[in-house]
Design a protein around this motif. Structure first.
Motif, PDB file in Angstrom:
ATOM      1  N   ASP A  74       0.813  -1.217   0.000  1.00  0.00           N
ATOM      2  CA  ASP A  74       0.000   0.000   0.000  1.00  0.00           C
ATOM      3  C   ASP A  74       0.850   1.272   0.000  1.00  0.00           C
ATOM      4  O   ASP A  74       0.332   2.376   0.143  1.00  0.00           O
ATOM      5  CB  ASP A  74      -0.957   0.021   1.197  1.00  0.00           C
ATOM      6  CG  ASP A  74      -0.216  -0.036   2.528  1.00  0.00           C
ATOM      7  OD1 ASP A  74       0.988  -0.327   2.530  1.00  0.00           O
ATOM      8  OD2 ASP A  74      -0.866   0.199   3.574  1.00  0.00           O
ATOM      9  N   LEU A  75       2.166   1.131  -0.178  1.00  0.00           N
ATOM     10  CA  LEU A  75       3.061   2.298  -0.201  1.00  0.00           C
ATOM     11  C   LEU A  75       2.858   3.087  -1.494  1.00  0.00           C
ATOM     12  O   LEU A  75       2.828   2.523  -2.580  1.00  0.00           O
ATOM     13  CB  LEU A  75       4.517   1.849  -0.076  1.00  0.00           C
ATOM     14  CG  LEU A  75       5.550   2.937   0.201  1.00  0.00           C
ATOM     15  CD1 LEU A  75       5.453   3.434   1.636  1.00  0.00           C
ATOM     16  CD2 LEU A  75       6.971   2.416  -0.060  1.00  0.00           C
ATOM     17  N   LEU A  76       2.729   4.403  -1.366  1.00  0.00           N
ATOM     18  CA  LEU A  76       2.513   5.270  -2.518  1.00  0.00           C
ATOM     19  C   LEU A  76       3.799   6.022  -2.875  1.00  0.00           C
ATOM     20  O   LEU A  76       4.653   6.236  -2.010  1.00  0.00           O
ATOM     21  CB  LEU A  76       1.405   6.288  -2.214  1.00  0.00           C
ATOM     22  CG  LEU A  76       0.023   5.711  -1.895  1.00  0.00           C
ATOM     23  CD1 LEU A  76      -0.925   6.829  -1.469  1.00  0.00           C
ATOM     24  CD2 LEU A  76      -0.532   4.965  -3.093  1.00  0.00           C
ATOM     25  N   ALA A 113       6.554  -3.578  -2.845  1.00  0.00           N
ATOM     26  CA  ALA A 113       5.770  -2.434  -3.307  1.00  0.00           C
ATOM     27  C   ALA A 113       5.370  -2.636  -4.769  1.00  0.00           C
ATOM     28  O   ALA A 113       6.094  -3.279  -5.528  1.00  0.00           O
ATOM     29  CB  ALA A 113       6.573  -1.147  -3.146  1.00  0.00           C
ATOM     30  N   PRO A 114       4.228  -2.077  -5.189  1.00  0.00           N
ATOM     31  CA  PRO A 114       3.799  -2.220  -6.595  1.00  0.00           C
ATOM     32  C   PRO A 114       4.727  -1.464  -7.532  1.00  0.00           C
ATOM     33  O   PRO A 114       5.469  -0.567  -7.117  1.00  0.00           O
ATOM     34  CB  PRO A 114       2.382  -1.612  -6.587  1.00  0.00           C
ATOM     35  CG  PRO A 114       2.333  -0.737  -5.382  1.00  0.00           C
ATOM     36  CD  PRO A 114       3.231  -1.359  -4.361  1.00  0.00           C
ATOM     37  N   PRO A 115       4.695  -1.814  -8.831  1.00  0.00           N
ATOM     38  CA  PRO A 115       5.605  -1.200  -9.812  1.00  0.00           C
ATOM     39  C   PRO A 115       5.582   0.322  -9.829  1.00  0.00           C
ATOM     40  O   PRO A 115       6.611   0.955 -10.031  1.00  0.00           O
ATOM     41  CB  PRO A 115       5.127  -1.782 -11.145  1.00  0.00           C
ATOM     42  CG  PRO A 115       4.504  -3.094 -10.775  1.00  0.00           C
ATOM     43  CD  PRO A 115       3.868  -2.881  -9.439  1.00  0.00           C
ATOM     44  N   LYS A 116       4.412   0.934  -9.641  1.00  0.00           N
ATOM     45  CA  LYS A 116       4.329   2.394  -9.673  1.00  0.00           C
ATOM     46  C   LYS A 116       5.195   3.026  -8.585  1.00  0.00           C
ATOM     47  O   LYS A 116       5.856   4.040  -8.809  1.00  0.00           O
ATOM     48  CB  LYS A 116       2.871   2.832  -9.503  1.00  0.00           C
ATOM     49  CG  LYS A 116       2.671   4.344  -9.654  1.00  0.00           C
ATOM     50  CD  LYS A 116       1.199   4.701  -9.559  1.00  0.00           C
ATOM     51  CE  LYS A 116       1.013   6.216  -9.740  1.00  0.00           C
ATOM     52  NZ  LYS A 116      -0.413   6.612  -9.666  1.00  0.00           N
ATOM     53  N   THR A 117       5.200   2.412  -7.415  1.00  0.00           N
ATOM     54  CA  THR A 117       6.004   2.929  -6.309  1.00  0.00           C
ATOM     55  C   THR A 117       7.481   2.632  -6.539  1.00  0.00           C
ATOM     56  O   THR A 117       8.351   3.469  -6.264  1.00  0.00           O
ATOM     57  CB  THR A 117       5.537   2.318  -4.976  1.00  0.00           C
ATOM     58  OG1 THR A 117       4.141   2.584  -4.810  1.00  0.00           O
ATOM     59  CG2 THR A 117       6.306   2.905  -3.809  1.00  0.00           C
ATOM     60  N   GLN A 118       7.778   1.432  -7.051  1.00  0.00           N
ATOM     61  CA  GLN A 118       9.172   1.097  -7.370  1.00  0.00           C
ATOM     62  C   GLN A 118       9.750   2.095  -8.374  1.00  0.00           C
ATOM     63  O   GLN A 118      10.878   2.571  -8.218  1.00  0.00           O
ATOM     64  CB  GLN A 118       9.259  -0.316  -7.941  1.00  0.00           C
ATOM     65  CG  GLN A 118       8.951  -1.424  -6.954  1.00  0.00           C
ATOM     66  CD  GLN A 118       8.977  -2.799  -7.631  1.00  0.00           C
ATOM     67  OE1 GLN A 118       9.333  -2.910  -8.800  1.00  0.00           O
ATOM     68  NE2 GLN A 118       8.611  -3.828  -6.902  1.00  0.00           N
ATOM     69  N   SER A 119       8.973   2.418  -9.394  1.00  0.00           N
ATOM     70  CA  SER A 119       9.468   3.300 -10.454  1.00  0.00           C
ATOM     71  C   SER A 119       9.640   4.737  -9.974  1.00  0.00           C
ATOM     72  O   SER A 119      10.342   5.526 -10.620  1.00  0.00           O
ATOM     73  CB  SER A 119       8.510   3.273 -11.655  1.00  0.00           C
ATOM     74  OG  SER A 119       7.241   3.783 -11.298  1.00  0.00           O
ATOM     75  N   ALA A 120       9.019   5.084  -8.849  1.00  0.00           N
ATOM     76  CA  ALA A 120       9.178   6.437  -8.310  1.00  0.00           C
ATOM     77  C   ALA A 120      10.627   6.712  -7.931  1.00  0.00           C
ATOM     78  O   ALA A 120      11.060   7.864  -7.873  1.00  0.00           O
ATOM     79  CB  ALA A 120       8.272   6.627  -7.090  1.00  0.00           C
ATOM     80  N   GLY A 156       2.848 -12.353  -3.005  1.00  0.00           N
ATOM     81  CA  GLY A 156       2.548 -10.967  -2.666  1.00  0.00           C
ATOM     82  C   GLY A 156       3.677 -10.007  -2.969  1.00  0.00           C
ATOM     83  O   GLY A 156       3.749  -8.933  -2.384  1.00  0.00           O
ATOM     84  N   THR A 157       4.570 -10.374  -3.886  1.00  0.00           N
ATOM     85  CA  THR A 157       5.670  -9.479  -4.245  1.00  0.00           C
ATOM     86  C   THR A 157       5.574  -9.092  -5.717  1.00  0.00           C
ATOM     87  O   THR A 157       4.892  -9.743  -6.506  1.00  0.00           O
ATOM     88  CB  THR A 157       7.041 -10.129  -3.989  1.00  0.00           C
ATOM     89  OG1 THR A 157       7.166 -11.297  -4.816  1.00  0.00           O
ATOM     90  CG2 THR A 157       7.201 -10.516  -2.530  1.00  0.00           C
ATOM     91  N   TYR A 158       6.287  -8.031  -6.063  1.00  0.00           N
ATOM     92  CA  TYR A 158       6.318  -7.538  -7.431  1.00  0.00           C
ATOM     93  C   TYR A 158       7.779  -7.508  -7.871  1.00  0.00           C
ATOM     94  O   TYR A 158       8.521  -6.595  -7.479  1.00  0.00           O
ATOM     95  CB  TYR A 158       5.724  -6.124  -7.507  1.00  0.00           C
ATOM     96  CG  TYR A 158       4.319  -6.007  -6.971  1.00  0.00           C
ATOM     97  CD1 TYR A 158       3.220  -6.063  -7.821  1.00  0.00           C
ATOM     98  CD2 TYR A 158       4.093  -5.834  -5.604  1.00  0.00           C
ATOM     99  CE1 TYR A 158       1.928  -5.952  -7.326  1.00  0.00           C
ATOM    100  CE2 TYR A 158       2.808  -5.725  -5.095  1.00  0.00           C
ATOM    101  CZ  TYR A 158       1.729  -5.783  -5.958  1.00  0.00           C
ATOM    102  OH  TYR A 158       0.445  -5.674  -5.460  1.00  0.00           O
TER     103      TYR A 158
END
Length: 317
Positions: A74-76, A113-120, A156-158
């Motif tokens: 859920d990390l943004l 964390a989801p890809p969007k957060t990783q790419s941040a 549960g990992t990306y």
């Protein structure tokens, strides 16, 4: 700062870190090498092997600011980079800086964390800056990301995409301690009578930047440049086991790391052994293996080691 001073400071830093970490001398040396090469580190290994402790210990010994972010589903992105908040008094938006504005950022369990957060983190890792709502903010110097991930808990990992893996200068695996080392870990815990280890800073952020700049003065001969290129080319030509070889970013990683490794050994020039010492952690995570090898015990590291044995080593008189 001269190369001789880099060696002395490096020994002091490693001496402090070894107060907390028993054994693993080569892993610790490679972490410091990567920091001096101004690169980011991916620590991939089983839980409980002091990955977090290593990151924290290096930050303390280097005298730099340290922050830790626990990556969760859920990390943004704003939780890492920061967010603009409207100030009702001034009637303007104010930027509240996130934990990325530090010297050493520990991205704990980054693959949760989801890809969007990783790419941040991509812009921060590559450009050393953050862009929020059209405004660009410079990150402090030095800026190093130390990320950890657990290879056995895949539920549960990306998984990190190849583009982000490529941003890490090295991927390191710590491994279990020997029996003697584990006994020493227990003995030290009993002697200090507390969990925390007292580590004293031996440098400042400004000195770390000076050490990084001093690496640029390390001489690299044409023979070494050719040797580096031959190693990287070998990863592209091994069509039997490797689907995609290392890119020119892999060559640059070898160059930067071998110079830093030479400086830590008190030399202002690179020798083939420096390149060999950093080749596996610098290149293995950049290789995409053939699909048929995914279910075997063949690893990227083992293939890189085999390639090193095949590539002719330049001779120096």
């Amino acid at each position: 700062m001269k190369v001789e001073e880099v060696e002395l400071k490096g020994k002091e830093v490693l001496g402090e870190v070894k107060k907390a970490i028993v054994g693993k001398d080569e892993v610790l040396r490679l972490i410091l090498t990567t920091i001096l090469a101004d690169g980011h580190i991916l620590l991939e290994d089983l839980p409980g092997l002091a990955k977090t402790l290593m990151a924290k210990s290096f930050a303390r010994a280097l005298g730099v600011e340290f922050r830790r972010v626990q990556f969760t589903p859920d990390l943004l992105p704003s939780d890492i980079l920061g967010v603009s908040i409207f100030n009702q008094k001034t009637l303007e938006f104010e930027f509240k800086r996130g934990p990325v504005f530090t010297n050493v950022l520990l991205a704990d369990e980054i693959n949760r964390a989801p890809p969007k957060t990783q790419s941040a983190l991509l812009e921060a890792m590559q450009e050393r800056q953050v862009t929020i709502e059209g405004n660009t903010y410079e990150l402090p110097k030095p800026f190093i990301v130390i990320a950890t991930q657990n290879p056995i808990e895949q539920e549960g990992t990306y998984p990190l995409p190849e583009a982000q893996l490529d941003r890490f200068l090295v991927r390191l695996r710590v491994g279990y301690p020997s029996k003697e080392e584990e006994i020493e870990i227990l003995r030290r815990r009993m002697e200090r009578k507390k969990e925390e280890v007292d580590i004293h800073p031996v440098t400042t952020p400004e000195e770390v930047v000076e050490m990084q700049r001093a690496i640029e003065d390390v001489y690299v001969s044409d023979a070494i440049l050719e040797y580096i290129t031959d190693i990287v080319t070998a990863t592209r030509e091994n069509k039997k086991e490797i689907e995609v070889g290392a890119s020119p970013r892999g060559s640059l990683a070898l160059l930067k790391l071998s110079r830093a490794y030479a400086a830590l050994n008190g030399r202002d020039y690179v020798i083939p052994d420096d390149v060999k010492a950093v080749a596996v952690p610098a290149l293995s995570h950049r290789l995409i293996l053939k699909r048929e090898l995914w279910y075997t015990r063949v690893s990227q590291e083992s293939i890189t080691k085999k390639l090193l044995d095949r590539v002719p080593v330049p001779k120096f008189e």
